[in-house]
Scaffold this active site. Structure first.
Site, PDB file in Angstrom:
ATOM      1  N   GLU C  86      64.055  40.956 -50.988  1.00 25.06           N
ATOM      2  CA  GLU C  86      65.292  40.892 -51.765  1.00 25.06           C
ATOM      3  C   GLU C  86      65.860  39.491 -51.742  1.00 25.06           C
ATOM      4  O   GLU C  86      66.911  39.243 -52.298  1.00 25.06           O
ATOM      5  CB  GLU C  86      66.309  41.909 -51.233  1.00 25.06           C
ATOM      6  CG  GLU C  86      66.780  41.679 -49.809  1.00 25.06           C
ATOM      7  CD  GLU C  86      68.240  41.291 -49.710  1.00 25.06           C
ATOM      8  OE1 GLU C  86      68.481  40.073 -49.593  1.00 25.06           O
ATOM      9  OE2 GLU C  86      69.109  42.175 -49.753  1.00 25.06           O
ATOM     10  N   CYS C 118      65.299  47.061 -48.791  1.00 22.77           N
ATOM     11  CA  CYS C 118      64.541  46.965 -47.541  1.00 22.77           C
ATOM     12  C   CYS C 118      63.209  47.715 -47.572  1.00 22.77           C
ATOM     13  O   CYS C 118      62.465  47.672 -46.601  1.00 22.77           O
ATOM     14  CB  CYS C 118      65.387  47.456 -46.376  1.00 22.77           C
ATOM     15  SG  CYS C 118      66.843  46.440 -46.116  1.00 22.77           S
ATOM     16  N   HIS C 241      62.898  52.311 -40.560  1.00 22.59           N
ATOM     17  CA  HIS C 241      63.708  51.154 -40.949  1.00 22.59           C
ATOM     18  C   HIS C 241      64.836  51.009 -39.944  1.00 22.59           C
ATOM     19  O   HIS C 241      65.394  51.999 -39.472  1.00 22.59           O
ATOM     20  CB  HIS C 241      64.261  51.313 -42.370  1.00 22.59           C
ATOM     21  CG  HIS C 241      65.127  50.159 -42.755  1.00 22.59           C
ATOM     22  ND1 HIS C 241      64.677  48.854 -42.680  1.00 22.59           N
ATOM     23  CD2 HIS C 241      66.416  50.094 -43.161  1.00 22.59           C
ATOM     24  CE1 HIS C 241      65.657  48.043 -43.045  1.00 22.59           C
ATOM     25  NE2 HIS C 241      66.723  48.770 -43.336  1.00 22.59           N
TER      26      HIS C 241
END
Lengths: 138, 386, 353
Positions: C86, C118, C241
């Site tokens: 990103e 992400c 994550h």
């Protein structure tokens, strides 16, 4: 268009991955490419990518930078004697100026060299850092 | 081949000439040389200059020079060899007169460096190095010399303070030169305290950014005496070359081009270093002075610094250098420097160097270095007497 | 719902080589708290900060070099380089072509940048699995790397970090970990975003928790486990994550994983949240130490929002490959602490610089 765009593009092999030449006559490693062997003067055009390992031959920390590099001061430039023989001029990175010494083993990394202003291209190229992560390879 | 002599000299002061542009600097130095030689016609003008295109946006200096000096129709062009541009212009004139193609030549050096900011000037000067493999890495010209100085200190065990006398001597001599940029002495303590520009080089290791122009008139020796009361003969003119980039030199501390150039010059003149009364060397940085003394045969490898420590480089010493301040104190208007060195040497050989006169000076060597040592031009001059 | 949710390539594939890179600079949470809260601590001990000459491309290049070294292939064998991020250095111009040239992999390959907050890195892994698994090519390189920025003073500033990992996906015959199966889950959930020309992202506060991170992570993980008929106890390791320490620990607990299963892949306390690099760097750290036969669950999460879930089985090849490049722990130990002023300079937060 910044006139450096095309020049930078032409050099991407050298800048990004230390692409040099090897002399088929005497075996000399050549960087940057010059197509004529500096040792035996025979034609030498066989591409050869250098390992990027070497040691600091000499160094200087720059406090007063040329235009385009002001944002990075102080930064350290060095002559690096590569294990294949050629010496290259390059910045050291990931190291404090006070921790640099002649003879220090280093390895090549690809980093930002500069940008051509806010609107121009970003120039990437070789720099060298202390060889503390290299113990794993080879 | 004809022998060549210098029959006239001219110079502007070396300074930050805020009010004077490049054309008027050329005009001032060129006209005063013509006046000194007492000639009003000339066959050719060769202009030594490095940065006019980058800084003033002005190329084609030869045409500009003859246009504004009122030398209509005289052929002229610019000669460029980085900081050795001045000596290269002189040598071009020397070749022209020696060949018999020209009788009277004006060799002029000019540089205007202060119109841009420090970082822009720094970037322009760096163009003397390898643009693709040195400059692109963020190196400055100072840093290239710093790399040499660091390696020299490492190999021979010198400390930075040991280089102080090169700067101290230059400033002592510059104090008596009304055309010098810095006309005040400095102390070894001031040298040691100076801020670092590119380690280990400090501000007082380095020659200043400045403006100036200097000029000489060349003529065949056979006519020189009829034109000038005190002509100076060019005994030798020689060029040595080395790879452009420091990293491509087999032995970066050897100043290979200076060795070649000096040896050629000694051979042409039939002289040895011991015969010379002074050596106007290219002390752009203290390390350059050291390496030059070694390469020209005045000191062994690694011992050039010792000459400074022992006072051998002062006006009273064995090998006086920077007799009018050198690049360090007179200033280093890059493309003009090679001609300033010649003008000052002519003053020494005419016996007109004022308080800095070397008694009985008859033979002098002048060396101008381009880049970090890729082009090195040496001239040996001899007083022809009056 | 039945097994059409599961994704499996036509030929068996796996991770042939893996590699990571983490910049050396560390900004402690306490230092951010000192500047913005007058003291205290942050949600992680410290975060990794890219230096002045680093960006997503340079991070990706070093991670990719490490991955290719472990894969024992020639860079020219790669048929694709996909970089998920990103924070690409260019708004328009592929980062992946720079990586390809630096590796010496150009020109006969696909090269593109992926964007899915992400999870852009695991999205690239899925695409690489598809390319290799279909037989279009033997090797593809998937990278997740970021130099994430949080608005000064915002909660995100404590964790938004720099780093990345790269995975060479190749045939199972040359894999250090074979793919058992994968599954992806995506909805339109605006928990976090950044509009064009804005330097910092915006987020919807607590909405980023249950409806976003937990919903997608748990949905993808439980669907995969269900389809494979596997329970938490069947896995040796699990990596999620990791925007902080709390979220992945809580997600793991809800799925029935123990802290021991999660520990080796949970790096956020030491390096912060490396966004597209986060879950992949956790997987990289696990591969640095896992025994042959170990089974690993990887679940990414990307705001916007979605999760990719993967089950991997480590092969014997891992033993001879893992020492061919620096490990995640080598990079974590290479640490230089900086203060907020240096951080502000390095990350371009000083006006007029």
């Amino acid at each position: 268009m910044d006139p450096k765009v095309v020049n930078d593009w032409r050099l991407r092999g050298q800048r990004y991955r230390l692409e040099g030449e090897v002399c088929d006559h005497c075996g000399e490693s050549i960087f940057p490419p010059r197509d004529i062997c500096p040792e035996c003067k025979e034609p030498a055009k066989t591409p050869h990518t250098l390992s990027g390992r070497g040691e600091v031959y000499t160094f200087s920390t720059i406090y007063s930078a040329p235009e385009g590099f002001e944002a990075y001061t102080p930064y350290t430039v060095a002559l690096i004697k590569l294990e294949e023989g050629p010496i290259v001029t390059a910045q050291l990175t990931d190291v404090a100026p006070t921790d640099v010494a002649i003879g220090m083993p280093v390895e090549m990394v690809t980093r930002r060299l500069r940008t051509h202003g806010d609107e121009g291209t970003i120039v990437y190229g070789y720099k060298f850092r202390p060889l503390h992560l290299g113990q794993a390879a080879d | 081949m004809r022998d060549v002599a210098i029959i006239g000299i001219g110079q502007t002061s070396v300074d930050e000439h805020w009010g004077t542009g490049i054309r008027h600097l050329m005009l001032d130095a060129g006209l005063s040389a013509l006046q000194d030689a007492n000639v009003d016609t000339i066959d050719a003008v060769y202009v030594g200059n490095m940065l006019s295109g980058e800084i003033a946006g002005q190329s084609h200096l030869g045409a500009l020079a003859v246009d504004f000096m009122g030398l209509e129709g005289v052929e002229a062009y610019k000669v460029e060899a980085a900081c050795a541009s001045g000596a290269a212009a002189l040598r071009t004139g020397y070749i022209a007169v020696a060949s018999g193609m020209m009788d009277l030549v004006l060799a002029l050096g000019v540089e205007k460096m202060t119109d841009t900011s420090g970082r822009e000037t720094t970037a322009a000067l760096a163009a003397a190095a390898d643009a693709e493999y040195e400059v692109s890495q963020g190196i400055s010209f100072v840093a290239l010399n710093a790399l040499l100085m660091r390696r020299y200190m490492h190999e021979y065990g010198w400390k930075r303070e040991d280089f102080a006398n090169f700067a101290v001597t230059a400033h002592a001599n510059g104090a008596n030169n009304p055309n010098a940029m810095f006309q005040r002495p400095i102390t070894a303590e001031a040298y040691a305290r100076a801020p670092v520009i590119a380690s280990p080089i400090g501000l007082l290791d380095a020659s200043p950014v400045c403006d100036g122009a200097a000029a000489v008139i060349l003529a065949p020796v056979e006519y020189a005496r009829t034109l000038s009361p005190a002509p100076v003969k060019i005994l030798a003119s020689a060029v040595g070359m080395a790879p452009l980039a420091v990293h491509d030199r087999k032995d970066p501390l050897a100043l290979e081009a200076a060795i070649t150039s000096s040896q050629k010059a000694y051979k042409q003149a039939g002289l040895t270093p011991q015969d010379l009364d002074f050596f106007e060397l290219h002390d752009a940085f203290t390390i350059m002075a050291t390496l030059s003394l070694e390469a020209a045969g005045f000191a062994e490898r690694g011992k050039g610094v010792q000459m400074a420590l022992d006072g051998e480089i002062t006006l009273q010493g064995r090998v006086p250098i920077a007799t009018m301040g050198g690049l360090k104190a007179r200033g280093h208007p890059v493309g003009a420097t090679g001609i300033y060195q010649i003008v000052e040497s002519v003053l020494q050989l005419r016996g007109l160097a004022g308080p800095n006169q070397i008694p009985g000076a008859r033979l002098g060597m002048v060396q101008n270095i381009g880049g970090s040592g890729a082009t090195i031009i040496t001239h040996i001059l001899e007083a022809m007497g009056s | 719902m039945s097994d059409y949710r599961l994704m499996r390539p036509q030929r068996d594939v796996g991770v042939s080589g893996y590699g990571s890179y983490i910049p050396m600079y560390r900004l402690p949470g306490a230092e951010i708290a000192r500047v913005w809260s007058g003291g205290g601590r942050g949600p992680v001990k410290e975060k990794a900060v890219a230096g002045l000459d680093e960006d997503t491309v340079t991070i990706a290049i070093e991670a990719a070099r490490n991955a290719v070294a472990r894969a024992e292939i020639e860079p020219g064998e790669l048929r694709a380089i996909w970089l998920g991020t990103e924070s690409p250095p260019y708004a328009v111009k592929p980062s992946s072509t720079i990586v390809a040239e630096a590796l010496g992999a150009a020109p006969y390959l696909l090269a593109a940048d992926f964007e899915f907050a992400c999870k852009a890195g695991t999205e690239a892994v899925q695409a690489a699995i598809g390319l290799v698994g279909s037989g279009m090519g033997d090797y593809a390189l998937a990278i997740g790397a970021d130099t994430a920025q949080g608005r000064p003073g915002d909660d995100l500033e404590y964790t938004a970090a720099s780093g990345g990992s790269a995975f060479v996906i190749g045939p199972a015959e040359n894999a250090v970990a074979t793919l058992i199966a994968s599954l992806s889950y995506a909805t339109d959930t605006p928990d976090f975003w950044r509009r064009g020309y804005q330097p910092y992202p915006s987020h919807s506060g607590r909405f980023t928790g249950e409806p976003a991170y937990f919903h997608h992570t748990l949905a993808a993980a439980s669907a995969l486990m269900e389809e494979l008929d596997m329970a938490a106890a069947d896995f040796d390791y699990a990596v999620f994550h990791q925007p902080n320490v709390k979220f992945p620990m809580r997600a793991a607990g809800r799925l029935g994983f123990t802290p021991e299963q999660v520990r080796d892949g949970l790096l956020s306390n030491e390096i912060g949240n490396t966004y597209a690099g986060a879950s992949l760097t956790g997987l990289s750290a696990i591969l640095d130490r896992a025994e042959p036969g170990a089974i690993i669950l990887l679940v990414s999460f990307g705001s916007g929002a979605g999760s990719d879930a993967f089950a991997w089985r480590v092969t014997e090849r891992i033993e001879s490959r893992r020492d061919k490049a620096p490990k995640v722990s080598d990079y974590i130990e290479r640490r230089t602490e900086i203060d907020y002023a240096s951080y502000a300079r390095y990350r371009g937060k000083l006006q007029g610089s």
